[in-house]
Scaffold this motif. Structure first.
Motif, PDB file in Angstrom:
ATOM      1  N   TRP A   1       1.016  -1.305  -0.138  1.00  0.00           N
ATOM      2  CA  TRP A   1       0.046   0.041   0.032  1.00  0.00           C
ATOM      3  C   TRP A   1       0.771   1.252   0.073  1.00  0.00           C
ATOM      4  CZ3 TRP A   1      -4.999   1.064  -1.009  1.00  0.00           C
ATOM      5  CH2 TRP A   1      -5.825  -0.274  -0.857  1.00  0.00           C
ATOM      6  N   THR A   2       2.220   1.096   0.420  1.00  0.00           N
ATOM      7  CA  THR A   2       2.810   2.408   0.397  1.00  0.00           C
ATOM      8  C   THR A   2       3.086   2.910  -0.683  1.00  0.00           C
ATOM      9  OG1 THR A   2       4.310   1.199   2.184  1.00  0.00           O
ATOM     10  CG2 THR A   2       5.248   3.147   1.230  1.00  0.00           C
ATOM     11  N   ASP A   3       3.298   2.720  -1.972  1.00  0.00           N
ATOM     12  CA  ASP A   3       3.242   3.312  -3.056  1.00  0.00           C
ATOM     13  C   ASP A   3       1.978   4.198  -3.313  1.00  0.00           C
ATOM     14  OD1 ASP A   3       5.723   2.757  -3.917  1.00  0.00           O
ATOM     15  OD2 ASP A   3       5.492   1.139  -5.232  1.00  0.00           O
ATOM     16  N   GLU A   4       1.048   3.434  -3.295  1.00  0.00           N
ATOM     17  CA  GLU A   4      -0.436   3.985  -3.445  1.00  0.00           C
ATOM     18  C   GLU A   4      -0.951   5.193  -2.491  1.00  0.00           C
ATOM     19  OE1 GLU A   4      -2.741   2.851  -5.619  1.00  0.00           O
ATOM     20  OE2 GLU A   4      -4.343   4.015  -5.076  1.00  0.00           O
ATOM     21  N   LEU A   5      -0.295   5.096  -1.221  1.00  0.00           N
ATOM     22  CA  LEU A   5      -0.661   6.163  -0.522  1.00  0.00           C
ATOM     23  C   LEU A   5       0.413   7.343  -0.580  1.00  0.00           C
ATOM     24  CD1 LEU A   5      -1.539   4.420   2.941  1.00  0.00           C
ATOM     25  CD2 LEU A   5      -2.793   4.980   1.112  1.00  0.00           C
ATOM     26  N   VAL A   6       1.541   7.016  -1.026  1.00  0.00           N
ATOM     27  CA  VAL A   6       2.447   8.030  -1.122  1.00  0.00           C
ATOM     28  C   VAL A   6       2.174   9.060  -2.325  1.00  0.00           C
ATOM     29  CG1 VAL A   6       4.926   8.780  -2.097  1.00  0.00           C
ATOM     30  CG2 VAL A   6       4.702   6.947  -0.081  1.00  0.00           C
ATOM     31  N   GLN A   7       1.726   8.445  -3.403  1.00  0.00           N
ATOM     32  CA  GLN A   7       1.067   8.930  -4.437  1.00  0.00           C
ATOM     33  C   GLN A   7      -0.081   9.857  -4.009  1.00  0.00           C
ATOM     34  OE1 GLN A   7       0.327   6.206  -7.885  1.00  0.00           O
ATOM     35  NE2 GLN A   7       1.939   5.081  -7.298  1.00  0.00           N
ATOM     36  N   GLU A   8      -1.110   9.242  -3.355  1.00  0.00           N
ATOM     37  CA  GLU A   8      -1.984   9.854  -3.024  1.00  0.00           C
ATOM     38  C   GLU A   8      -1.799  11.285  -2.208  1.00  0.00           C
ATOM     39  OE1 GLU A   8      -4.988   8.928  -4.425  1.00  0.00           O
ATOM     40  OE2 GLU A   8      -6.222  10.144  -3.244  1.00  0.00           O
ATOM     41  N   THR A   9      -0.896  10.992  -1.340  1.00  0.00           N
ATOM     42  CA  THR A   9      -0.336  12.173  -0.604  1.00  0.00           C
ATOM     43  C   THR A   9      -0.109  13.362  -1.374  1.00  0.00           C
ATOM     44  OG1 THR A   9       0.275  10.823   1.150  1.00  0.00           O
ATOM     45  CG2 THR A   9       1.111  13.013   1.443  1.00  0.00           C
ATOM     46  N   PHE A  10       0.879  13.184  -2.590  1.00  0.00           N
ATOM     47  CA  PHE A  10       1.198  14.217  -3.339  1.00  0.00           C
ATOM     48  C   PHE A  10       0.046  14.860  -4.346  1.00  0.00           C
ATOM     49  CE2 PHE A  10       5.250  12.484  -2.200  1.00  0.00           C
ATOM     50  CZ  PHE A  10       6.016  13.639  -1.919  1.00  0.00           C
ATOM     51  N   VAL A  11      -0.956  13.787  -4.615  1.00  0.00           N
ATOM     52  CA  VAL A  11      -2.082  14.303  -5.156  1.00  0.00           C
ATOM     53  C   VAL A  11      -2.771  15.454  -4.545  1.00  0.00           C
ATOM     54  CG1 VAL A  11      -4.174  13.590  -6.359  1.00  0.00           C
ATOM     55  CG2 VAL A  11      -2.222  12.339  -6.922  1.00  0.00           C
ATOM     56  N   LYS A  12      -2.932  14.862  -3.014  1.00  0.00           N
ATOM     57  CA  LYS A  12      -3.713  15.718  -2.338  1.00  0.00           C
ATOM     58  C   LYS A  12      -3.294  17.356  -1.998  1.00  0.00           C
ATOM     59  CE  LYS A  12      -7.599  13.248  -0.930  1.00  0.00           C
ATOM     60  NZ  LYS A  12      -7.888  12.930  -2.397  1.00  0.00           N
ATOM     61  N   ILE A  13      -1.728  17.023  -1.995  1.00  0.00           N
ATOM     62  CA  ILE A  13      -1.077  18.219  -1.747  1.00  0.00           C
ATOM     63  C   ILE A  13      -1.321  19.148  -2.858  1.00  0.00           C
ATOM     64  CG2 ILE A  13       1.395  19.355  -1.938  1.00  0.00           C
ATOM     65  CD1 ILE A  13       2.117  16.739  -0.117  1.00  0.00           C
ATOM     66  N   TYR A  14      -0.956  18.517  -4.015  1.00  0.00           N
ATOM     67  CA  TYR A  14      -1.490  19.617  -5.378  1.00  0.00           C
ATOM     68  C   TYR A  14      -2.884  20.041  -5.210  1.00  0.00           C
ATOM     69  CZ  TYR A  14      -2.307  20.595 -10.255  1.00  0.00           C
ATOM     70  OH  TYR A  14      -2.520  21.373 -11.360  1.00  0.00           O
TER      71      TYR A  14
ATOM     72  N   ARG B   1      -4.772   6.991   7.829  1.00  0.00           N
ATOM     73  CA  ARG B   1      -5.928   6.556   8.833  1.00  0.00           C
ATOM     74  C   ARG B   1      -7.374   6.043   7.845  1.00  0.00           C
ATOM     75  NH1 ARG B   1      -6.682  11.699  12.254  1.00  0.00           N
ATOM     76  NH2 ARG B   1      -4.715  11.023  13.005  1.00  0.00           N
ATOM     77  N   ASN B   2      -7.429   6.709   6.747  1.00  0.00           N
ATOM     78  CA  ASN B   2      -8.543   6.194   6.064  1.00  0.00           C
ATOM     79  C   ASN B   2      -8.400   4.968   5.591  1.00  0.00           C
ATOM     80  OD1 ASN B   2      -9.777   8.817   6.343  1.00  0.00           O
ATOM     81  ND2 ASN B   2      -9.038   9.698   4.289  1.00  0.00           N
ATOM     82  N   LEU B   3      -7.158   4.486   5.303  1.00  0.00           N
ATOM     83  CA  LEU B   3      -6.863   3.209   4.651  1.00  0.00           C
ATOM     84  C   LEU B   3      -7.189   2.306   5.743  1.00  0.00           C
ATOM     85  CD1 LEU B   3      -5.796   1.196   2.503  1.00  0.00           C
ATOM     86  CD2 LEU B   3      -3.688   1.678   3.910  1.00  0.00           C
ATOM     87  N   HIS B   4      -6.567   2.580   6.926  1.00  0.00           N
ATOM     88  CA  HIS B   4      -6.459   1.737   8.415  1.00  0.00           C
ATOM     89  C   HIS B   4      -8.209   1.429   8.610  1.00  0.00           C
ATOM     90  CE1 HIS B   4      -5.281   0.190  11.977  1.00  0.00           C
ATOM     91  NE2 HIS B   4      -5.921   0.911  12.438  1.00  0.00           N
ATOM     92  N   ARG B   5      -8.904   2.330   8.484  1.00  0.00           N
ATOM     93  CA  ARG B   5     -10.560   2.286   8.957  1.00  0.00           C
ATOM     94  C   ARG B   5     -11.060   1.538   7.859  1.00  0.00           C
ATOM     95  NH1 ARG B   5     -11.300   8.598  11.131  1.00  0.00           N
ATOM     96  NH2 ARG B   5      -9.960   8.123  13.028  1.00  0.00           N
ATOM     97  N   TRP B   6     -10.771   1.926   6.607  1.00  0.00           N
ATOM     98  CA  TRP B   6     -11.350   1.174   5.330  1.00  0.00           C
ATOM     99  C   TRP B   6     -10.900  -0.612   5.445  1.00  0.00           C
ATOM    100  CZ3 TRP B   6      -9.443  -1.795   1.271  1.00  0.00           C
ATOM    101  CH2 TRP B   6     -10.149  -2.201   0.228  1.00  0.00           C
TER     102      TRP B   6
ATOM    103  N   THR C   1       0.050  15.931   7.982  1.00  0.00           N
ATOM    104  CA  THR C   1      -1.528  16.033   8.313  1.00  0.00           C
ATOM    105  C   THR C   1      -1.970  15.401   7.189  1.00  0.00           C
ATOM    106  OG1 THR C   1      -1.450  17.999   9.538  1.00  0.00           O
ATOM    107  CG2 THR C   1      -3.494  17.287   8.819  1.00  0.00           C
ATOM    108  N   ILE C   2      -1.851  15.500   6.047  1.00  0.00           N
ATOM    109  CA  ILE C   2      -2.542  14.851   4.694  1.00  0.00           C
ATOM    110  C   ILE C   2      -2.079  13.507   4.828  1.00  0.00           C
ATOM    111  CG2 ILE C   2      -2.288  15.157   2.395  1.00  0.00           C
ATOM    112  CD1 ILE C   2      -1.880  17.968   2.410  1.00  0.00           C
ATOM    113  N   ALA C   3      -0.689  13.217   4.979  1.00  0.00           N
ATOM    114  CA  ALA C   3      -0.296  11.662   4.980  1.00  0.00           C
ATOM    115  C   ALA C   3      -1.042  10.952   6.090  1.00  0.00           C
ATOM    116  CB  ALA C   3       1.250  11.611   5.176  1.00  0.00           C
ATOM    117  N   THR C   4      -1.140  11.621   7.175  1.00  0.00           N
ATOM    118  CA  THR C   4      -1.985  10.809   8.306  1.00  0.00           C
ATOM    119  C   THR C   4      -3.022  10.453   7.933  1.00  0.00           C
ATOM    120  OG1 THR C   4      -0.154  12.034  10.060  1.00  0.00           O
ATOM    121  CG2 THR C   4      -2.258  10.880  10.881  1.00  0.00           C
ATOM    122  N   ASN C   5      -3.871  11.526   7.383  1.00  0.00           N
ATOM    123  CA  ASN C   5      -5.212  11.607   7.270  1.00  0.00           C
ATOM    124  C   ASN C   5      -5.580  10.100   6.178  1.00  0.00           C
ATOM    125  OD1 ASN C   5      -6.076  13.255   8.838  1.00  0.00           O
ATOM    126  ND2 ASN C   5      -6.250  14.864   7.334  1.00  0.00           N
ATOM    127  N   ILE C   6      -4.528  10.306   5.086  1.00  0.00           N
ATOM    128  CA  ILE C   6      -4.824   9.013   4.130  1.00  0.00           C
ATOM    129  C   ILE C   6      -4.319   7.820   4.639  1.00  0.00           C
ATOM    130  CG2 ILE C   6      -3.758   8.418   2.002  1.00  0.00           C
ATOM    131  CD1 ILE C   6      -3.397  11.360   1.162  1.00  0.00           C
TER     132      ILE C   6
END
Lengths: 179, 253
Positions: free
Chosen positions: A36-49, A74-79, A67-72
């Motif tokens: 999941w790491t690659d996916e979440l790293v990408q998503e973090t930068f997408v959200k930053i943008y 956390r969402n995965l963890h809950r999902w 904060t952005i990375a943590t939220n992402i």
């Protein structure tokens, strides 16, 4: 960041170059899941943008990006928890071993190190989400209490309490490891 | 154990992660995908359609407005409610890299570079898998196995798709050079075609392994539903690689 707010996509490249490894190691430590790491790293930068315009440039950047990375994460963890009952499914076999072997002493030392590392990972994973985030940000990202408070949306005193309790639990769980 | 000793113990957990050389590209591609998806979503959303109609209503003649409303209630809304057809498509884009790239080729004009399919994002794929679980009526136990197999194969399928896209775009670059009468290294063209053929073959093998595992999870009825939704026989008949005779003629290899 100001460049990014002004719509210069080159700024995103610079940001990725500067922050990729810190975000990657944070995400990996949080999820302990390489796949999941690659996916979440990408998503973090997408959200930053996507949220660049909301960033207050008079403030520090690191709490905002974490904060952005943590939220992402956390969402995965809950999902995951909802989908497969993560709490029940995590056992030793689910925790990945070393991504890459960096030591080279002897097989015995390697095995001992891997065992110790496994215990540390399990101990951190067993903490509740808020404690876990505080520990990772403090011990592995070297963030100050003030910055962590901003990420966790709590007071500095709150961070101190969380780290105090987390330390207490970790000491108990890791007491078997020779110091 | 004191705090310093705890810190030392915690520091034994080292991670040696590698930078992703394609991260810039992947992030930009996802930004683009999400922008497109959000735009399409706005168009597909009956509410936003309604809002748009209402916004433009003062400028429309009565008859046009009536026509638009009839269209929405007879075509757009029922279609929206009943149709979830993009899900199988998203799913197929992952588990059927060969056909997915083939379709991508057909929809790209001339020798422009082909783009990474939207469904390749893990989030969208996860949505498609969940949707499929409901449609095939899996039990919770089956769902867990179903998801596990998909998670195990996801990276391999995406890897194959990415390689095919990369090779196809390289090939298209050769074509552009050829058309503009510039020098092309024919050996590189040959290597490219050979690599494409190998990867198509590899994709077929991976897909067969994947389907075997999936069918072990499903009972006969579910298997039928799965096949019906995804036109499974099509999955088992991958497109042939490029017509080699044609290529050789064209390139005079």
């Amino acid at each position: 960041m100001i460049e990014l707010q002004n719509g210069h996509t080159r700024a995103l490249d610079i940001l990725i170059d500067r922050w990729e490894m810190r975000i990657r190691s944070f995400v990996y430590r949080y999820t302990q899941d390489v796949s999941w790491t690659d996916e979440l790293v990408q998503e973090t930068f997408v959200k930053i943008y996507q949220n660049a315009s909301k960033f207050d440039t008079s403030r520090k950047f690191s709490p905002w990006i974490f904060t952005i990375a943590t939220n992402i994460c956390r969402n995965l963890h809950r999902w995951k928890k909802r989908r497969v009952g993560l709490d029940q499914s995590i056992d030793d076999s689910d925790l990945p071993l070393n991504i890459e072997d960096t030591s080279a002493a002897t097989p015995f030392v390697d095995a001992q190190k891997a065992e110790q590392e496994q215990q540390v990972r399990k101990a951190i994973m067993s903490l509740s989400e808020h404690y876990q985030t505080a520990v990772i940000l403090h011990y592995y990202q070297g963030m100050s209490y003030e910055d962590i408070a901003e990420v966790l949306k709590c007071s500095v005193r709150g961070v101190e309490t969380r780290l105090y309790r987390a330390r207490k639990t970790l000491k108990q769980k890791l007491s078997a490891i020779p110091v | 154990m004191n705090d310093k000793e705890l810190k030392n113990i915690l520091s034994t957990w080292e991670v040696d992660l590698k930078k992703d050389p394609m991260l810039h590209e992947k992030v930009k591609s996802r930004i683009h995908e999400q922008e497109v998806a959000s735009f399409e979503n706005q168009l597909d959303n009956p509410l936003s359609f309604g809002l748009a109609i209402r916004r433009f209503l003062p400028y429309l003649s009565g008859i046009t407005a009536l026509g638009a409303i009839i269209f929405l209630f007879t075509v757009k809304f029922p279609g929206k409610m009943l149709d979830n057809s993009s899900m199988p498509e998203v799913y197929r884009q992952i588990v059927d890299p060969a056909n997915s790239i083939k379709q991508n080729l057909a929809s790209t004009e001339g020798f422009a570079d082909i783009k990474r399919p939207i469904g390749l994002s893990r989030t969208r794929f996860g949505e498609a898998v969940s949707w499929l679980e409901d449609r095939v009526r899996l039990t919770p136990q089956q769902s867990m196995q179903f998801e596990k197999i998909h998670n195990e194969y996801y990276d391999r399928f995406v890897g194959l798709s990415s390689q095919l896209i990369l090779l196809e775009n390289q090939y298209r670059e050769f074509e552009r050079l050829r058309i503009s009468d510039r020098e092309v290294n024919l050996l590189s063209v040959y290597d490219n075609l050979q690599a494409q053929k190998d990867i198509y073959q590899q994709a077929l093998q991976v897909q067969q392994l994947f389907l075997n595992q999936i069918f072990q999870v499903l009972d006969a009825e579910q298997e039928g539903l799965y096949g019906e939704i995804l036109s499974t026989p099509k999955l088992l008949n991958p497109p042939s690689a490029r017509n080699e005779a044609g290529i050789k003629r064209e390139w005079q290899i």
